[in-house]
Design a protein around this motif. Structure first.
Motif, mmCIF file in Angstrom:
data_model
loop_
_atom_site.group_PDB
_atom_site.id
_atom_site.type_symbol
_atom_site.label_atom_id
_atom_site.label_comp_id
_atom_site.label_asym_id
_atom_site.label_seq_id
_atom_site.Cartn_x
_atom_site.Cartn_y
_atom_site.Cartn_z
ATOM 1 N N LEU A 127 -18.409 9.541 9.700
ATOM 2 C CA LEU A 127 -19.112 10.822 9.644
ATOM 3 C C LEU A 127 -19.258 11.430 11.036
ATOM 4 O O LEU A 127 -19.143 12.642 11.213
ATOM 5 C CB LEU A 127 -20.486 10.642 8.991
ATOM 6 N N THR A 128 -19.495 10.578 12.021
ATOM 7 C CA THR A 128 -19.590 11.048 13.400
ATOM 8 C C THR A 128 -18.254 11.637 13.848
ATOM 9 O O THR A 128 -18.201 12.713 14.460
ATOM 10 C CB THR A 128 -19.991 9.893 14.346
ATOM 11 N N THR A 129 -17.168 10.938 13.531
ATOM 12 C CA THR A 129 -15.831 11.431 13.866
ATOM 13 C C THR A 129 -15.544 12.747 13.156
ATOM 14 O O THR A 129 -14.979 13.676 13.738
ATOM 15 C CB THR A 129 -14.757 10.390 13.484
ATOM 16 N N PHE A 130 -15.958 12.832 11.891
ATOM 17 C CA PHE A 130 -15.752 14.071 11.133
ATOM 18 C C PHE A 130 -16.438 15.240 11.837
ATOM 19 O O PHE A 130 -15.870 16.334 11.934
ATOM 20 C CB PHE A 130 -16.300 13.926 9.708
ATOM 21 N N CYS A 131 -17.650 15.011 12.320
ATOM 22 C CA CYS A 131 -18.424 16.084 12.965
ATOM 23 C C CYS A 131 -17.704 16.682 14.163
ATOM 24 O O CYS A 131 -17.756 17.898 14.370
ATOM 25 C CB CYS A 131 -19.799 15.565 13.404
ATOM 26 N N HIS A 132 -17.058 15.846 14.963
ATOM 27 C CA HIS A 132 -16.406 16.439 16.135
ATOM 28 C C HIS A 132 -14.958 16.860 15.874
ATOM 29 O O HIS A 132 -14.354 17.513 16.715
ATOM 30 C CB HIS A 132 -16.512 15.521 17.372
ATOM 31 N N ARG A 133 -14.430 16.533 14.706
ATOM 32 C CA ARG A 133 -13.062 16.952 14.393
ATOM 33 C C ARG A 133 -13.002 18.178 13.480
ATOM 34 O O ARG A 133 -12.045 18.943 13.528
ATOM 35 C CB ARG A 133 -12.302 15.809 13.736
ATOM 36 N N PHE A 134 -14.017 18.345 12.628
ATOM 37 C CA PHE A 134 -14.011 19.441 11.663
ATOM 38 C C PHE A 134 -15.350 20.175 11.696
ATOM 39 O O PHE A 134 -16.376 19.586 12.030
ATOM 40 C CB PHE A 134 -13.804 18.913 10.232
ATOM 41 N N PHE B 170 -27.581 17.218 5.569
ATOM 42 C CA PHE B 170 -27.491 15.815 5.150
ATOM 43 C C PHE B 170 -26.637 15.004 6.129
ATOM 44 O O PHE B 170 -27.021 13.908 6.544
ATOM 45 C CB PHE B 170 -26.902 15.714 3.739
ATOM 46 N N VAL B 171 -25.479 15.556 6.500
ATOM 47 C CA VAL B 171 -24.590 14.844 7.432
ATOM 48 C C VAL B 171 -25.285 14.628 8.775
ATOM 49 O O VAL B 171 -25.243 13.530 9.349
ATOM 50 C CB VAL B 171 -23.263 15.614 7.621
ATOM 51 N N TRP B 172 -25.940 15.665 9.278
ATOM 52 C CA TRP B 172 -26.657 15.528 10.553
ATOM 53 C C TRP B 172 -27.759 14.473 10.459
ATOM 54 O O TRP B 172 -27.973 13.706 11.405
ATOM 55 C CB TRP B 172 -27.258 16.869 10.953
ATOM 56 N N LYS B 173 -28.445 14.438 9.324
ATOM 57 C CA LYS B 173 -29.523 13.446 9.175
ATOM 58 C C LYS B 173 -28.987 12.019 9.229
ATOM 59 O O LYS B 173 -29.634 11.124 9.773
ATOM 60 C CB LYS B 173 -30.282 13.694 7.863
ATOM 61 N N ILE B 174 -27.806 11.803 8.672
ATOM 62 C CA ILE B 174 -27.201 10.467 8.712
ATOM 63 C C ILE B 174 -26.746 10.131 10.138
ATOM 64 O O ILE B 174 -27.065 9.071 10.680
ATOM 65 C CB ILE B 174 -26.010 10.364 7.744
ATOM 66 N N VAL B 175 -25.997 11.040 10.741
ATOM 67 C CA VAL B 175 -25.416 10.787 12.071
ATOM 68 C C VAL B 175 -26.506 10.609 13.129
ATOM 69 O O VAL B 175 -26.404 9.738 14.004
ATOM 70 C CB VAL B 175 -24.451 11.925 12.464
ATOM 71 N N LEU B 176 -27.565 11.405 13.047
ATOM 72 C CA LEU B 176 -28.629 11.331 14.046
ATOM 73 C C LEU B 176 -29.659 10.241 13.754
ATOM 74 O O LEU B 176 -30.501 9.941 14.601
ATOM 75 C CB LEU B 176 -29.344 12.689 14.158
#
Length: 323
Positions: free
Chosen positions: A72-79, A88-94
């Motif tokens: 998910l972290t990789t997804f955030c900086h690639r897409f 939701f994604v930010w809550k998981i990654v952070l």
């Protein structure tokens, strides 16, 4: 016998050639399929749908239990993270929520209770009122939780570690559109930035380096007139462009920063300055420059951020400035 042997040899050669042709046909078909996919992806990028295939990948990742934080972290900086999934994604990654989805409701309940307790404590202490700005409330709650809230009424100061919190919290509240989520994401994003403080501090010199590479004429103009050091890029980096860009555009930058790519801030800043090259050439004082760059107009924000991402990709999409 000799004729039979010759026929067998011919048949063997034919079979071998047929196998080779089949192999070549398969390779060509595969390449055509890949080219088709590449063309499709390229087309999506051109018309603004770069994340079409990325969204499908994200939906697959979000079905996992436990979730894979690294992916998910990789997804955030690639897409770009689709808005519907972003909070939701930010809550998981952070780290607001754990990777085990089965206990999310329990953790959310605990987060809500802690939020209410901190908010109530500040009201009892008469530090906040019903009309106190929400971002200020969140900053004071964060300070109270960390044991850094000034207790004396006369101590009307903002702890230096929290000087940029308000700006980021204001933007976060708009992005997630939920008071409690906004608080926890602001706190965790603030901690994320603090954890990467050493890298953030290196952004300043890297900004000047890449500005000179991209537009040496503008760089020299600003340098000769003592305007370069007056550009507000240090504040941009410290506050992660909060308040500078409209929230829908800002979220695209924060996706990458939350994904660990704080280097995107360098190229976003370079993109801002290059975009307003003509206006900056006509400015003679630092005050005019600072005033002009305080708030980026909505109609230019998307273009600037897109150009910043392209520059970042041009230089290798590195995550941190020391890479």
């Amino acid at each position: 016998m000799r004729q039979m042997s010759h026929l067998i040899e011919i048949e063997g050669t034919w079979r071998q050639n047929r196998g080779y042709l089949n192999h070549e046909f398969l390779a060509i078909s595969t390449m055509a399929h890949i080219d088709e996919r590449n063309f499709r992806s390229h087309y999506y990028e051109k018309v603004g749908f770069k994340g079409v295939e990325g969204k499908k990948s994200l939906e697959i990742l979000l079905k996992e239990d436990p979730l894979d934080n690294d992916k998910l972290t990789t997804f955030c900086h690639r897409f770009p993270v689709p808005g519907i999934y972003r909070p939701f994604v930010w809550k998981i990654v952070l780290g607001v929520l754990p990777i085990h989805q089965s206990i999310h409701q329990f953790v959310l309940k605990q987060r809500r209770e802690q939020y209410k307790d901190l908010h109530h404590a500040l009201k009892v202490m008469r530090k906040i009122q019903d009309d106190t700005d929400l971002a200020i409330c969140h900053r004071m709650m964060c300070q109270l939780s960390a044991g850094k809230l000034p207790l004396e009424e006369s101590e009307d100061f903002l702890h230096p570690d929290y000087s940029d919190f308000d700006a980021m919290a204001n933007s976060m509240i708009e992005i997630v559109d939920d008071e409690i989520d906004g608080y926890w994401l602001s706190v965790m994003f603030f901690k994320h930035m603090e954890k990467n403080k050493e890298s953030i501090n290196k952004l300043n010199e890297k900004f000047e380096f890449y500005l000179k590479k991209e537009d040496s004429k503008l760089y020299n103009y600003l340098l000769e007139r003592d305007l370069l050091s007056r550009l507000p890029y240090r504040l941009w980096f410290q506050q992660c462009f909060a308040v500078v860009f409209p929230v829908p555009c800002l979220a695209r930058v924060w996706d990458k920063v939350i994904g660990g790519a704080c280097a995107i801030l360098i190229f976003t800043a370079v993109s801002v300055v290059i975009t307003y090259e003509r206006q900056l050439f006509n400015m003679k004082t630092p005050e005019h420059v600072i005033k002009f760059l305080e708030k980026i107009p909505q109609d230019n924000a998307d273009l600037i951020i897109t150009k910043g991402i392209e520059l970042w990709e041009k230089y290798g999409s590195f995550l941190k400035p020391d890479v």
